[in-house]
Design a protein around this motif. Structure first.
Motif, PDB file in Angstrom:
ATOM      1  N   THR A 179    -103.618  51.175  11.639  1.00 51.94           N
ATOM      2  CA  THR A 179    -104.681  51.309  10.638  1.00 51.94           C
ATOM      3  C   THR A 179    -104.100  51.141   9.240  1.00 51.94           C
ATOM      4  OG1 THR A 179    -106.027  52.706  12.066  1.00 51.94           O
ATOM      5  CG2 THR A 179    -106.427  52.865   9.689  1.00 51.94           C
ATOM      6  N   VAL A 180    -102.990  51.812   8.956  1.00 55.47           N
ATOM      7  CA  VAL A 180    -102.359  51.674   7.635  1.00 55.47           C
ATOM      8  C   VAL A 180    -101.914  50.230   7.423  1.00 55.47           C
ATOM      9  CG1 VAL A 180    -100.445  52.404   6.148  1.00 55.47           C
ATOM     10  CG2 VAL A 180    -101.657  54.096   7.545  1.00 55.47           C
ATOM     11  N   ARG A 181    -101.357  49.612   8.433  1.00 50.18           N
ATOM     12  CA  ARG A 181    -100.944  48.204   8.336  1.00 50.18           C
ATOM     13  C   ARG A 181    -102.165  47.329   8.008  1.00 50.18           C
ATOM     14  NH1 ARG A 181     -96.342  46.431  10.085  1.00 50.18           N
ATOM     15  NH2 ARG A 181     -96.150  48.084  11.615  1.00 50.18           N
ATOM     16  N   ASN A 182    -103.291  47.592   8.654  1.00 51.79           N
ATOM     17  CA  ASN A 182    -104.511  46.832   8.375  1.00 51.79           C
ATOM     18  C   ASN A 182    -104.991  47.047   6.949  1.00 51.79           C
ATOM     19  OD1 ASN A 182    -104.530  45.756  10.953  1.00 51.79           O
ATOM     20  ND2 ASN A 182    -106.046  47.207  11.736  1.00 51.79           N
ATOM     21  N   TRP A 183    -104.878  48.294   6.448  1.00 55.05           N
ATOM     22  CA  TRP A 183    -105.232  48.554   5.050  1.00 55.05           C
ATOM     23  C   TRP A 183    -104.348  47.723   4.134  1.00 55.05           C
ATOM     24  CZ3 TRP A 183    -105.091  54.629   5.289  1.00 55.05           C
ATOM     25  CH2 TRP A 183    -106.204  55.099   5.995  1.00 55.05           C
ATOM     26  N   GLU A 184    -103.054  47.740   4.396  1.00 58.34           N
ATOM     27  CA  GLU A 184    -102.113  47.012   3.543  1.00 58.34           C
ATOM     28  C   GLU A 184    -102.307  45.502   3.623  1.00 58.34           C
ATOM     29  OE1 GLU A 184     -98.075  48.224   4.161  1.00 58.34           O
ATOM     30  OE2 GLU A 184     -98.444  50.223   3.336  1.00 58.34           O
ATOM     31  N   GLY A 242    -105.140  44.105   4.071  1.00 55.82           N
ATOM     32  CA  GLY A 242    -106.463  43.777   3.569  1.00 55.82           C
ATOM     33  C   GLY A 242    -107.455  43.419   4.656  1.00 55.82           C
ATOM     34  N   ILE A 243    -107.114  43.717   5.902  1.00 56.78           N
ATOM     35  CA  ILE A 243    -108.025  43.430   7.009  1.00 56.78           C
ATOM     36  C   ILE A 243    -109.229  44.363   6.945  1.00 56.78           C
ATOM     37  CG2 ILE A 243    -108.257  43.518   9.529  1.00 56.78           C
ATOM     38  CD1 ILE A 243    -105.315  42.528   9.612  1.00 56.78           C
ATOM     39  N   CYS A 244    -108.975  45.592   6.531  1.00 55.70           N
ATOM     40  CA  CYS A 244    -110.045  46.563   6.338  1.00 55.70           C
ATOM     41  C   CYS A 244    -109.617  47.515   5.228  1.00 55.70           C
ATOM     42  CB  CYS A 244    -110.342  47.322   7.635  1.00 55.70           C
ATOM     43  SG  CYS A 244    -108.946  48.269   8.259  1.00 55.70           S
ATOM     44  N   ARG A 299    -115.604  43.459   7.558  1.00 56.44           N
ATOM     45  CA  ARG A 299    -115.298  43.258   6.143  1.00 56.44           C
ATOM     46  C   ARG A 299    -114.373  42.074   5.975  1.00 56.44           C
ATOM     47  NH1 ARG A 299    -114.301  49.459   4.198  1.00 56.44           N
ATOM     48  NH2 ARG A 299    -116.421  50.119   4.524  1.00 56.44           N
ATOM     49  N   ALA A 300    -114.549  41.389   4.864  1.00 54.33           N
ATOM     50  CA  ALA A 300    -113.699  40.232   4.583  1.00 54.33           C
ATOM     51  C   ALA A 300    -112.296  40.698   4.228  1.00 54.33           C
ATOM     52  CB  ALA A 300    -114.285  39.431   3.427  1.00 54.33           C
ATOM     53  N   ARG A 301    -111.329  39.866   4.534  1.00 55.14           N
ATOM     54  CA  ARG A 301    -109.941  40.166   4.200  1.00 55.14           C
ATOM     55  C   ARG A 301    -109.781  40.181   2.684  1.00 55.14           C
ATOM     56  NH1 ARG A 301    -104.548  38.827   6.923  1.00 55.14           N
ATOM     57  NH2 ARG A 301    -105.867  38.925   8.735  1.00 55.14           N
ATOM     58  N   ARG A 302    -109.064  41.167   2.181  1.00 54.10           N
ATOM     59  CA  ARG A 302    -108.805  41.275   0.745  1.00 54.10           C
ATOM     60  C   ARG A 302    -107.725  40.282   0.347  1.00 54.10           C
ATOM     61  NH1 ARG A 302    -112.321  44.438  -1.689  1.00 54.10           N
ATOM     62  NH2 ARG A 302    -112.803  46.361  -0.667  1.00 54.10           N
ATOM     63  N   PRO A 303    -107.667  39.936  -0.939  1.00 53.08           N
ATOM     64  CA  PRO A 303    -106.629  39.005  -1.391  1.00 53.08           C
ATOM     65  C   PRO A 303    -105.229  39.572  -1.223  1.00 53.08           C
ATOM     66  CG  PRO A 303    -108.003  39.771  -3.229  1.00 53.08           C
ATOM     67  CD  PRO A 303    -108.561  40.358  -1.976  1.00 53.08           C
ATOM     68  N   ALA A 304    -104.235  38.693  -1.244  1.00 54.70           N
ATOM     69  CA  ALA A 304    -102.837  39.086  -1.044  1.00 54.70           C
ATOM     70  C   ALA A 304    -102.392  40.146  -2.039  1.00 54.70           C
ATOM     71  CB  ALA A 304    -101.935  37.860  -1.126  1.00 54.70           C
ATOM     72  N   GLY A 305    -102.923  40.147  -3.240  1.00 47.95           N
ATOM     73  CA  GLY A 305    -102.553  41.143  -4.245  1.00 47.95           C
ATOM     74  C   GLY A 305    -102.811  42.557  -3.773  1.00 47.95           C
ATOM     75  N   HIS A 306    -103.898  42.744  -3.041  1.00 48.76           N
ATOM     76  CA  HIS A 306    -104.225  44.057  -2.480  1.00 48.76           C
ATOM     77  C   HIS A 306    -103.114  44.509  -1.555  1.00 48.76           C
ATOM     78  CE1 HIS A 306    -105.957  46.458   0.848  1.00 48.76           C
ATOM     79  NE2 HIS A 306    -106.507  47.116  -0.136  1.00 48.76           N
ATOM     80  N   ARG A 307    -102.698  43.635  -0.660  1.00 45.63           N
ATOM     81  CA  ARG A 307    -101.637  43.960   0.295  1.00 45.63           C
ATOM     82  C   ARG A 307    -100.355  44.315  -0.438  1.00 45.63           C
ATOM     83  NH1 ARG A 307    -101.659  39.508   3.374  1.00 45.63           N
ATOM     84  NH2 ARG A 307    -100.384  38.392   1.910  1.00 45.63           N
TER      85      ARG A 307
END
Length: 86
Positions: free
Chosen positions: A37-42, A44-46, A2-10
Motif C-alpha cells: 500500500t505504501v509503495r502504491n502511494w509512493e 502514485g497508483i493510489c 484513480r489515475a496515476r499521479r505524476p512522477a513528482g508525487h512519487r
C-alpha cells in the motif's frame, strides 16, 4: 480507479520517507497498512484514504499541509472542515 499521479508525487513522498530515515515497511507499520500500500502511494497508483492521512504525514515527519501539497488534494480534518489550497 484513480489515475496515476505524476512522477513528482512519487519522488516527493519517497524522498520525505527516506529523509525521515524510514523504510517502506516502517511507514507501513506506522500507518497500519501493508508495505505494498505504501509503495502504491509512493508510485502514485493510489492515494491514502482520509483516515490514513494523519498517520502518513506523521510517519513522513511532515505536516498535513505539506502532505496536502504533495498529494495535491484537500484534506478533510474530521471536524467538518476541509483544508483547501490557497
Amino acid at each position: 480507479a484513480r489515475a496515476r499521479r505524476p512522477a513528482g508525487h512519487r519522488a516527493l513522498t519517497a524522498l520525505r520517507r527516506r529523509s525521515a530515515g524510514k523504510t517502506i515497511e516502517t511507514v507501513a507499520r506506522e500507518c497500519c497498512v501493508s508495505h505494498q500500500t505504501v509503495r502504491n502511494w509512493e508510485m502514485g497508483i493510489c492515494t491514502p484514504l482520509t483516515t490514513r492521512l494523519t498517520s502518513y504525514a506523521r510517519a513522513l515527519g511532515i505536516s498535513l499541509e505539506v502532505l496536502e501539497e504533495i498529494l495535491d488534494q484537500p484534506i478533510d480534518r474530521g471536524d467538518g472542515q476541509t483544508s483547501h489550497r490557497a
